[in-house]
Write a protein that holds these residues in place. Structure first.
Motif, PDB file in Angstrom:
ATOM      1  N   GLU A 856       0.758  -1.208  -0.035  1.00 25.89           N
ATOM      2  CA  GLU A 856       0.169   0.091  -0.121  1.00 25.89           C
ATOM      3  C   GLU A 856       0.932   1.012   0.060  1.00 25.89           C
ATOM      4  O   GLU A 856       0.792   2.140  -0.800  1.00 25.89           O
ATOM      5  CB  GLU A 856      -1.049  -0.088   1.244  1.00 25.89           C
ATOM      6  CG  GLU A 856      -1.688   1.410   1.325  1.00 25.89           C
ATOM      7  CD  GLU A 856      -2.554   1.429   2.561  1.00 25.89           C
ATOM      8  OE1 GLU A 856      -3.488   1.990   2.918  1.00 25.89           O
ATOM      9  OE2 GLU A 856      -1.909   0.842   3.818  1.00 25.89           O
ATOM     10  N   SER A 857       1.914   1.233   1.013  1.00 24.35           N
ATOM     11  CA  SER A 857       2.652   2.357   0.966  1.00 24.35           C
ATOM     12  C   SER A 857       4.119   2.042   0.149  1.00 24.35           C
ATOM     13  O   SER A 857       4.766   1.034   1.077  1.00 24.35           O
ATOM     14  CB  SER A 857       3.186   2.574   2.481  1.00 24.35           C
ATOM     15  OG  SER A 857       3.995   3.697   2.618  1.00 24.35           O
ATOM     16  N   VAL A 858       4.364   2.579  -0.692  1.00 25.38           N
ATOM     17  CA  VAL A 858       5.751   2.225  -1.482  1.00 25.38           C
ATOM     18  C   VAL A 858       6.732   2.554  -0.777  1.00 25.38           C
ATOM     19  O   VAL A 858       7.865   2.048  -0.592  1.00 25.38           O
ATOM     20  CB  VAL A 858       5.688   2.846  -2.785  1.00 25.38           C
ATOM     21  CG1 VAL A 858       7.117   2.811  -3.518  1.00 25.38           C
ATOM     22  CG2 VAL A 858       4.639   2.052  -3.650  1.00 25.38           C
ATOM     23  N   SER A 859       6.713   3.973   0.021  1.00 22.62           N
ATOM     24  CA  SER A 859       7.926   4.495   0.647  1.00 22.62           C
ATOM     25  C   SER A 859       8.327   3.756   1.913  1.00 22.62           C
ATOM     26  O   SER A 859       9.379   3.675   2.200  1.00 22.62           O
ATOM     27  CB  SER A 859       7.615   5.883   1.024  1.00 22.62           C
ATOM     28  OG  SER A 859       6.569   6.126   1.780  1.00 22.62           O
ATOM     29  N   ARG A 860       7.363   3.299   2.682  1.00 21.09           N
ATOM     30  CA  ARG A 860       7.665   2.201   3.887  1.00 21.09           C
ATOM     31  C   ARG A 860       8.068   1.053   3.424  1.00 21.09           C
ATOM     32  O   ARG A 860       9.074   0.634   3.921  1.00 21.09           O
ATOM     33  CB  ARG A 860       6.149   1.993   4.414  1.00 21.09           C
ATOM     34  CG  ARG A 860       6.172   1.135   5.611  1.00 21.09           C
ATOM     35  CD  ARG A 860       5.034   1.008   6.484  1.00 21.09           C
ATOM     36  NE  ARG A 860       3.920   0.509   5.492  1.00 21.09           N
ATOM     37  CZ  ARG A 860       2.687   0.728   5.897  1.00 21.09           C
ATOM     38  NH1 ARG A 860       2.322   1.311   7.083  1.00 21.09           N
ATOM     39  NH2 ARG A 860       1.711   0.407   4.948  1.00 21.09           N
ATOM     40  N   ALA A 861       7.632   0.550   2.352  1.00 25.44           N
ATOM     41  CA  ALA A 861       8.490  -0.913   1.984  1.00 25.44           C
ATOM     42  C   ALA A 861       9.693  -0.647   1.448  1.00 25.44           C
ATOM     43  O   ALA A 861      10.781  -1.608   1.699  1.00 25.44           O
ATOM     44  CB  ALA A 861       7.489  -1.337   0.596  1.00 25.44           C
ATOM     45  N   ILE A 862      10.179   0.320   0.841  1.00 25.10           N
ATOM     46  CA  ILE A 862      11.438   0.574   0.461  1.00 25.10           C
ATOM     47  C   ILE A 862      12.389   1.015   1.505  1.00 25.10           C
ATOM     48  O   ILE A 862      13.366   0.575   1.660  1.00 25.10           O
ATOM     49  CB  ILE A 862      11.556   1.974  -0.425  1.00 25.10           C
ATOM     50  CG1 ILE A 862      10.700   1.702  -1.692  1.00 25.10           C
ATOM     51  CG2 ILE A 862      12.827   2.459  -0.735  1.00 25.10           C
ATOM     52  CD1 ILE A 862      10.619   2.980  -2.758  1.00 25.10           C
TER      53      ILE A 862
END
Length: 897
Positions: A856-862
């Motif tokens: 859902e959150s790309v920045s969190r996954a990165i």
């Protein structure tokens, strides 16, 4: 009945490509859901009594009275509300005729669509229409007083939103030339054109209007001194700041009659002319001081008031302004004649209409007394009583066109005056007994120079020929060889929009132009992020089109924005449709793939006839859109043997194809090799068919917009599926012993496309951390589970933080159901929290594994991946073997991510 939602459309939309201004009302008929109008006692009679003018509505029978025929025979209340809303606007002076009413997939709930001219008036008409219909259902009638109040309220909205006659004339001329315009929401600024090609106006001041000229024109005494020094005949006068100096000033100008006016007034405020006594002078001084601290005392010159309009150094119109007056008929008093005159529908308040209502004040009574009249005087037939000494239209005056009568020497003088003051548009006020003779011969004078002069006396004179003075303004702002727009490229599709938009913008950057582009992760101008967020709607597009530095606009165009507001532009130079697949179904009353296809086709249809619509020939629904657009067609395909594309090329068309391991563009007999896919980082060494399709679409869109093959190649070679260039789109990370991949796949088509890449991972375990947005249908989650079980060896099922109204855990259960239906032995585990699920997947990774995270959150996954110690971002990945080229790929996996 109950209104569930009212939306305002402002551009090409799902309901109409040509009619941009539409109200969409979602109406729940409630207990009337199964009751047509003929089964409601007294409804027909009550409706006709309230709105007899509905007789003029044709409707489906195609004849006058056709709509009322439908009401009498029986039609549903949503349909009736549509026609009532249109008629209310018509009765308020706003002609609007387009409407549509459709029942949604939910029985009893209708989409009521109708045209508007003013947003607030249209929304009010929607509510009033439902209120009127409900009243007739409940009481058999709609009170006349309530109807009159509705109409007055609608008129008030229309009046309050009016641009004013001058601005409206310029905007109408722009529209007639196909020049886009938009209000900027501050200081009444209007933008004409797009991006770097734009010009701005404020009333009749333009981007070319010099501040020094405006300041000088606003200082009437300074203007007079400058003109006098240049040999222009001006009234003798002086400026005073104290009442004690008034008597000396009168003597200085040579005694009565005199004129007293404020130094920096406008629209005739505070001006008194033909003053003949000390008492009148005292009152006139007070009126002028109420407007300005400094007061001008001038000699009064006999003659008629003329306005000479100069635009771009040329006289374009001349009008004689006649003061407010009434003409006797031998029956009515002056008071009654004023009342009758003000009934003229062309007269309004202030500058709202062609003419202004006559308002009597102390100057009016003084002037009547001087003429020997009172309000009770009955004038003889054709006898005139002047009610204002000044000839301003804003005080009730009228205009008589004299453009063809002005003497050439007077025209030359007016043009010279404008250059002396330094204005691009100016109104020169001249008092003369005969404008057809040189000023020196008639003892005439130039009394004022006006910046931002009003146009209404010229475009709608009371007598004489209307002059299209706005045309001269447009010729000045946009000469024949100057464009008014920047290229607009609109990209839509179920999957792949963001990647294609970013790639297309990157290719255009090779032309050294400033590119403005919108994506699901932000709005960008050049190399800089302007605004973060999911910016794929009309508001973000307008930000790009309003920016005066943007030279090319590349706009990701999502379904939601089209549904909510329509497109932000009338038409694009290039419209790209990548694919249509099941996604977001059940939202916004888009329930089927065919409806979704119709929605996406708005982009295909909203292209200029000399532009290009770029279509995916491998998607039947997209390819069929060629029949709906008037633009040129360009196809892209992964199948070099496509009969559709080959036939298109044989007819001289243009297409982009993938063949022999190359991206190529074909046009007629020419084949332009762009680049081998192995050298294009975005395609992951040719292992990601959906990325090849993205590259084809972007390359073709750039090519038809005259970007060179060399520039396209340079863009393809330097664009990577990296965190910096395509965050969340096929971002691959080397974690040493294993890899992690982040992608925003979130629907069945994108899962299938991703699967084609993951299955090329030739060693190690394939681990998926999967989920989907909570507002999808149950069957969509089950399908995601089925597809995931075919792609991954091990699956971690998670949910988004925002469940979008769905019960926590229910989406995961449906995905689990899909996994078990296809592969009951597939290893899977539910970890609802996304952070925990990602960490769980990474913890499970063994040597040579690939962990695929669909967040859902790309920045969190990165951030979570980088915390594990990323060695590098990799693209393309290193494969042990090469998949065969030009293998025919099923269309279901060609939908780009």
């Amino acid at each position: 009945m109950r209104i569930l939602k009212i939306q305002t459309l402002r551009g090409p939309n799902y309901w109409s490509i040509r009619r941009h201004k539409l109200i969409v009302m979602r109406l729940d008929l409630e207990n009337l859901a199964d009751t047509p109008s003929n089964e409601i006692p007294g409804f027909y009679e009550g409706l006709v009594e309230a709105l007899p003018s509905l007789e003029g509505h044709y409707c489906s029978p195609g004849c006058r009275g056709g709509f009322l025929m439908r009401v009498r025979e029986g039609t549903m209340m949503g349909h009736i509300a549509e026609h009532v809303a249109l008629e209310l606007q018509e009765l308020a002076g706003m002609r609007a005729g387009f409407g549509r009413t459709r029942e949604t997939a939910t029985p009893g709930i209708y989409q009521v669509v109708f045209e508007y001219l003013n947003e607030e008036a249209g929304r009010y008409a929607a509510r009033a229409a439902v209120r009127l219909c409900q009243s007739i259902v409940d009481r058999g009638r709609y009170p006349k007083a309530e109807l009159e109040q509705d109409l007055q309220d609608i008129k008030d909205y229309w009046r309050d939103a009016s641009l004013g006659p001058s601005t409206e004339s310029i905007v109408n001329e722009a529209k007639s030339r196909g020049i886009p315009w938009m209000p900027l929401g501050s200081r009444y600024l209007i933008q004409l054109g797009y991006g770097v090609q734009q010009k701005r106006i404020q009333a009749t001041m333009t981007a070319n209007t010099g501040i020094l000229g405006v300041e000088l024109a606003c200082d009437k005494e300074a203007t007079k001194r400058v003109l006098e020094s240049c040999g222009v005949p001006v009234p003798k006068g002086t400026v005073i700041n104290l009442f004690d100096d008034l008597e000396d000033a009168v003597d200085y100008v040579g005694g009565y009659p005199i004129v007293i006016k404020p130094l920096d007034g406008n629209h005739g405020r505070g001006i008194t002319i033909d003053i003949r006594s000390w008492e009148e002078a005292e009152a006139a001084y007070d009126a002028a001081r109420a407007v300005s601290r400094s007061v001008i005392i001038e000699k009064y010159y006999l003659g008629r008031d003329h306005r000479v309009l100069v635009v771009d150094g040329k006289v374009v119109a001349v009008a004689e302004r006649v003061p407010a007056h009434v003409v006797g008929d031998g029956r009515l008093t002056i008071s009654e004649l004023v009342e009758e005159t003000n009934k003229d529908p062309n007269r309004g308040d202030g500058h709202d209409n062609v003419l202004t209502r006559i308002i009597l004040d102390r100057n009016s009574y003084s002037l009547m007394e001087r003429q020997g009249f009172t309000l009770d005087t009955v004038l003889n037939k054709n006898e005139i009583c002047y009610l204002r000494a000044t000839a301003n239209l804003s005080t009730g005056g009228i205009a008589v066109d004299r453009t063809d009568e002005i003497h050439p020497q007077n025209a030359w003088l007016a043009q010279r005056i404008v250059k002396i003051i330094g204005l691009d548009i100016a109104g020169i006020d001249i008092v003369t007994t005969d404008i057809s003779r040189p000023l020196r011969e008639t003892d005439a004078v130039v009394v004022e120079v006006n910046a931002a002069p009003g146009f209404r006396m010229h475009v709608a004179p009371s007598q004489g020929i209307p002059r299209n003075v706005a045309a001269a303004v447009m010729d000045m702002l946009f000469p024949a060889d100057k464009t008014t727009r920047v290229p607009v490229l609109s990209v839509t599709g179920t999957n792949g929009k963001t990647t294609t938009t970013r790639l297309l913008a990157h290719i255009f950057k090779q032309t050294n132009k400033v590119i403005g582009y919108t994506t699901t992760d932000g709005t960008y101008i050049g190399e800089y992020l302007v605004e973060a967020g999911d910016n794929t709607g009309p508001q973000s597009a307008q930000l790009i089109l309003q920016d005066p530095t943007v030279e090319v606009a590349v706009l990701e165009t999502a379904r939601g924005g089209i549904l909510r507001s329509g497109l932000a532009f009338e038409a694009a130079n290039v419209g790209v449709v990548l694919n249509v697949a099941a996604d977001h179904l059940g939202l916004g009353d888009i329930d089927t793939i065919d409806q979704l296809s119709h929605l996406k086709s708005v982009v295909a249809e909203s292209v200029y006839p000399d532009g290009y619509t770029v279509l995916n020939a491998d998607d039947n629904r997209v390819a069929a859109m060629a029949e709906r657009t008037k633009a040129n067609i360009a196809y892209f395909t992964m199948n070099p043997a496509s009969e559709l594309v080959r036939g298109h090329i044989e007819k001289g068309g243009v297409a982009a194809i993938y063949e022999d391991g190359f991206l190529s563009i074909l046009k007629g007999d020419w084949t332009h090799r762009i680049e081998k896919v192995d050298n294009i980082p975005l395609t992951m060494g040719g292992r990601a068919p959906f990325m090849i399709a993205n590259a084809l679409a972007a390359s073709l869109a750039a090519f038809v917009q005259n970007v060179s093959i060399e520039e396209i190649r340079a863009g393809l070679n330097t664009f990577r599926a990296s965190v910096n260039q395509t965050p969340g789109r096929m971002n691959l990370f080397n974690l040493g012993k294993h890899h992690a991949l982040i992608d925003y796949a979130h629907n069945p088509a994108s899962y299938e496309a991703l699967g084609q890449f993951v299955q090329n991972w030739t060693s190690g375990q394939r681990i998926g951390v999967v989920g989907g947005p909570g507002d999808r249908r149950d069957e969509d989650f089950v399908m995601l589970g089925k597809l995931a079980s075919e792609i991954f060896d091990c699956i971690i099922i998670k949910e988004d933080d925002d469940t979008r109204g769905r019960k926590r855990g229910s989406a995961a259960e449906l995905i689990t159901q899909g996994i078990r239906e296809v592969n009951p032995n597939c290893l899977h585990e539910t970890v609802l929290d996304e952070t925990e699920a990602i960490n769980k997947g990474l913890d499970l990774a063994t040597d040579d594994s690939l962990v695929v995270i669909l967040p859902e959150s790309v920045s969190r996954a990165i951030k979570l991946i980088k915390a594990r110690g990323v060695i590098e971002e990799e693209t393309p990945p290193k494969f042990d073997s090469v998949a065969p080229k030009d293998k025919e790929v099923p269309s279901s996996v060609l939908n780009p991510l």
